[in-house]
Design a protein around this motif. Structure first.
Motif, PDB file in Angstrom:
ATOM      1  N   THR A   1      -2.980   2.058  -6.509  1.00 14.23           N
ATOM      2  CA  THR A   1      -3.647   2.054  -7.900  1.00 14.23           C
ATOM      3  C   THR A   1      -4.852   0.875  -7.376  1.00 14.23           C
ATOM      4  O   THR A   1      -5.721   0.815  -7.735  1.00 14.23           O
ATOM      5  N   ALA A   2      -3.992   0.352  -7.649  1.00 17.64           N
ATOM      6  CA  ALA A   2      -5.146  -1.191  -7.859  1.00 17.64           C
ATOM      7  C   ALA A   2      -5.699  -2.036  -6.440  1.00 17.64           C
ATOM      8  O   ALA A   2      -7.213  -1.860  -7.121  1.00 17.64           O
ATOM      9  N   MET A   3      -5.262  -1.164  -5.533  1.00 14.48           N
ATOM     10  CA  MET A   3      -6.476  -0.632  -4.364  1.00 14.48           C
ATOM     11  C   MET A   3      -7.420  -0.228  -5.004  1.00 14.48           C
ATOM     12  O   MET A   3      -8.297  -0.281  -4.165  1.00 14.48           O
ATOM     13  N   GLN A   4      -7.285   0.848  -5.079  1.00 11.03           N
ATOM     14  CA  GLN A   4      -7.960   1.150  -4.928  1.00 11.03           C
ATOM     15  C   GLN A   4      -9.489   0.867  -6.385  1.00 11.03           C
ATOM     16  O   GLN A   4     -10.387   1.542  -5.201  1.00 11.03           O
ATOM     17  N   LYS A   5      -8.840   1.021  -8.024  1.00 15.23           N
ATOM     18  CA  LYS A   5      -9.177   0.524  -8.450  1.00 15.23           C
ATOM     19  C   LYS A   5     -10.513   0.021  -8.679  1.00 15.23           C
ATOM     20  O   LYS A   5     -11.784  -0.393  -8.886  1.00 15.23           O
ATOM     21  N   ILE A   6      -9.212  -1.747  -7.252  1.00 15.35           N
ATOM     22  CA  ILE A   6     -10.303  -3.099  -7.391  1.00 15.35           C
ATOM     23  C   ILE A   6     -11.441  -2.854  -6.158  1.00 15.35           C
ATOM     24  O   ILE A   6     -12.021  -4.080  -5.161  1.00 15.35           O
TER      25      ILE A   6
ATOM     26  N   PHE B   1       1.341  -1.816 -15.253  1.00 12.68           N
ATOM     27  CA  PHE B   1       2.315  -2.385 -14.923  1.00 12.68           C
ATOM     28  C   PHE B   1       3.440  -1.289 -15.277  1.00 12.68           C
ATOM     29  O   PHE B   1       4.266  -1.900 -16.707  1.00 12.68           O
ATOM     30  N   VAL B   2       3.971  -1.194 -14.417  1.00 15.72           N
ATOM     31  CA  VAL B   2       5.707  -0.613 -14.587  1.00 15.72           C
ATOM     32  C   VAL B   2       6.920  -1.870 -14.515  1.00 15.72           C
ATOM     33  O   VAL B   2       6.515  -2.943 -14.055  1.00 15.72           O
ATOM     34  N   ILE B   3       7.459  -2.178 -15.605  1.00 11.24           N
ATOM     35  CA  ILE B   3       8.167  -3.584 -15.868  1.00 11.24           C
ATOM     36  C   ILE B   3      10.098  -3.332 -14.863  1.00 11.24           C
ATOM     37  O   ILE B   3      10.483  -2.364 -15.219  1.00 11.24           O
TER      38      ILE B   3
ATOM     39  N   SER C   1       0.697  -1.616  -0.302  1.00 14.46           N
ATOM     40  CA  SER C   1      -0.117  -0.089  -0.070  1.00 14.46           C
ATOM     41  C   SER C   1       0.689   1.341  -0.084  1.00 14.46           C
ATOM     42  O   SER C   1       0.171   3.103  -0.272  1.00 14.46           O
ATOM     43  N   GLY C   2       2.395   1.171   0.317  1.00 16.69           N
ATOM     44  CA  GLY C   2       3.322   2.119   0.511  1.00 16.69           C
ATOM     45  C   GLY C   2       3.789   3.128  -0.879  1.00 16.69           C
ATOM     46  O   GLY C   2       4.350   3.455  -1.445  1.00 16.69           O
ATOM     47  N   SER C   3       2.972   1.894  -2.206  1.00 21.02           N
ATOM     48  CA  SER C   3       4.008   1.607  -3.708  1.00 21.02           C
ATOM     49  C   SER C   3       2.096   2.845  -4.130  1.00 21.02           C
ATOM     50  O   SER C   3       1.445   2.419  -3.969  1.00 21.02           O
ATOM     51  N   THR C   4       2.656   4.144  -5.520  1.00 21.43           N
ATOM     52  CA  THR C   4       2.018   4.731  -5.825  1.00 21.43           C
ATOM     53  C   THR C   4       1.899   3.535  -7.070  1.00 21.43           C
ATOM     54  O   THR C   4       0.790   4.418  -7.918  1.00 21.43           O
ATOM     55  N   CYS C   5       2.374   2.582  -7.819  1.00 20.24           N
ATOM     56  CA  CYS C   5       2.635   2.281  -8.983  1.00 20.24           C
ATOM     57  C   CYS C   5       2.304   0.223  -9.053  1.00 20.24           C
ATOM     58  O   CYS C   5       2.974  -0.110  -8.068  1.00 20.24           O
ATOM     59  N   GLU C   6       1.992   0.210 -10.093  1.00 21.45           N
ATOM     60  CA  GLU C   6       1.825  -1.785  -9.925  1.00 21.45           C
ATOM     61  C   GLU C   6       3.165  -1.909 -10.919  1.00 21.45           C
ATOM     62  O   GLU C   6       3.314  -1.349 -11.889  1.00 21.45           O
ATOM     63  N   VAL C   7       3.678  -2.383 -10.049  1.00 21.28           N
ATOM     64  CA  VAL C   7       4.958  -3.483 -11.116  1.00 21.28           C
ATOM     65  C   VAL C   7       4.961  -5.192 -11.068  1.00 21.28           C
ATOM     66  O   VAL C   7       4.478  -5.702 -10.124  1.00 21.28           O
ATOM     67  N   ILE C   8       5.286  -5.386 -12.044  1.00 26.00           N
ATOM     68  CA  ILE C   8       5.673  -6.506 -12.754  1.00 26.00           C
ATOM     69  C   ILE C   8       7.562  -7.050 -13.206  1.00 26.00           C
ATOM     70  O   ILE C   8       7.972  -6.020 -13.525  1.00 26.00           O
ATOM     71  N   TYR C   9       8.173  -7.222 -12.151  1.00 26.68           N
ATOM     72  CA  TYR C   9       9.618  -7.723 -12.608  1.00 26.68           C
ATOM     73  C   TYR C   9       9.852  -8.563 -13.786  1.00 26.68           C
ATOM     74  O   TYR C   9       9.610  -9.294 -13.959  1.00 26.68           O
ATOM     75  N   GLU C  10      11.244  -8.160 -14.685  1.00 31.70           N
ATOM     76  CA  GLU C  10      10.939  -8.306 -15.681  1.00 31.70           C
ATOM     77  C   GLU C  10      11.595  -9.830 -15.554  1.00 31.70           C
ATOM     78  O   GLU C  10      11.066 -10.923 -17.000  1.00 31.70           O
ATOM     79  N   HIS C  11      12.237 -10.697 -14.602  1.00 34.72           N
ATOM     80  CA  HIS C  11      11.964 -12.303 -14.677  1.00 34.72           C
ATOM     81  C   HIS C  11      10.503 -12.795 -14.793  1.00 34.72           C
ATOM     82  O   HIS C  11      10.148 -13.354 -15.866  1.00 34.72           O
TER      83      HIS C  11
ATOM     84  N   MET D   1       3.886  -7.028  -8.433  1.00 34.80           N
ATOM     85  CA  MET D   1       3.412  -6.105  -6.725  1.00 34.80           C
ATOM     86  C   MET D   1       2.408  -5.539  -6.528  1.00 34.80           C
ATOM     87  O   MET D   1       2.187  -4.374  -8.426  1.00 34.80           O
ATOM     88  N   LEU D   2       1.179  -5.071  -6.458  1.00 38.76           N
ATOM     89  CA  LEU D   2       0.260  -3.975  -6.587  1.00 38.76           C
ATOM     90  C   LEU D   2       0.569  -3.189  -5.227  1.00 38.76           C
ATOM     91  O   LEU D   2       0.126  -3.994  -4.384  1.00 38.76           O
ATOM     92  N   GLY D   3       0.046  -1.669  -6.078  1.00 36.56           N
ATOM     93  CA  GLY D   3       0.197  -1.115  -4.515  1.00 36.56           C
ATOM     94  C   GLY D   3      -0.558   0.472  -4.116  1.00 36.56           C
ATOM     95  O   GLY D   3      -1.855  -0.845  -4.953  1.00 36.56           O
TER      96      GLY D   3
END
Length: 219
Positions: A133-138, A117-119, A54-64, A129-131
């Protein structure tokens, strides 16, 4: 914690967030400080080790993890560098962005939404990682001490438990609460209406069905 440098606190999530029922959690039986790690489906494919932050402002998908996606999905990647600011304040850059359709929960208590998602290239043990934005939208509410998250669906509340120890404790508490509710009879089962005077049939009193017959007559 990862924040987009161009993120503004005035940003709002479109869509109605008004729900009739309030999300509640079972009583805490064991407090946990472990992170909430869940499993989601990305275009129908299960992906584990998804970190709720919840501390992140964006959603992340790691490159691997991104590299393991279907080539058709990978083709939607946009080679856009996004500046990211971590906990230390140091700025780094993403290696692209990609729109993904994710599903949380199990049918029929599930939600499917499209998120950007930011790569990120990192040796993180997580896949995604869900931040905020995802929590508020869903409409997700996360309880870290219970190792669980809940969200609204058209069929009621959806619950996703963390894969860790805290999630197991919450699962036991939910199961106990359900059994307790099943054992409590409804008012329809425990009460009955009695006509006191045959001249006034609409005037009735409610008494306990389990009372002895002689006591009912005295009442």
């Amino acid at each position: 914690m990862i924040n987009r440098e161009d993120y503004a606190t005035k940003n709002t999530i479109s869509g109605s967030m008004a729900y009739k029922e309030e999300i509640t959690f079972p009583p805490v039986t064991r407090v946990s400080n472990a992170p909430v790690i869940i499993e989601v489906a990305v275009f129908g494919r299960k992906v584990g080790r998804v970190y709720m932050d919840s501390g992140s402002t964006c959603e992340v998908i790691y490159e691997h993890c991104f590299e393991k996606l279907n080539p058709t999905i990978k083709a939607t990647r946009v080679n856009m560098k996004t500046s990211l600011v971590g906990f230390s304040g140091k700025c780094s850059w993403s290696v692209g962005e990609v729109p993904l359709e994710i599903t949380i929960g199990e049918h029929p208590l599930s939600r499917t939404d499209s998120l950007n998602f930011v790569i990120v290239k990192s040796d993180s043990p997580h896949n995604m990682m869900l931040g905020r934005t995802a929590m508020q939208k869903i409409g997700i509410m996360v309880s870290t001490i219970r190792g669980a998250k809940k969200f609204h669906t058209k069929k009621g509340f959806g619950t996703v438990l963390s894969v860790g120890e805290a999630g197991e404790e919450t699962k036991k508490a939910e199961r106990t609460l359900t059994i307790s509710k099943e054992r409590i009879p409804s008012c329809d089962d425990t009460e009955e209406k009695i006509i006191v005077n045959d001249k006034y049939l609409e005037q009735m009193v409610t008494i306990g069905k389990q009372l002895p017959e002689h006591f009912k007559k005295e009442l």
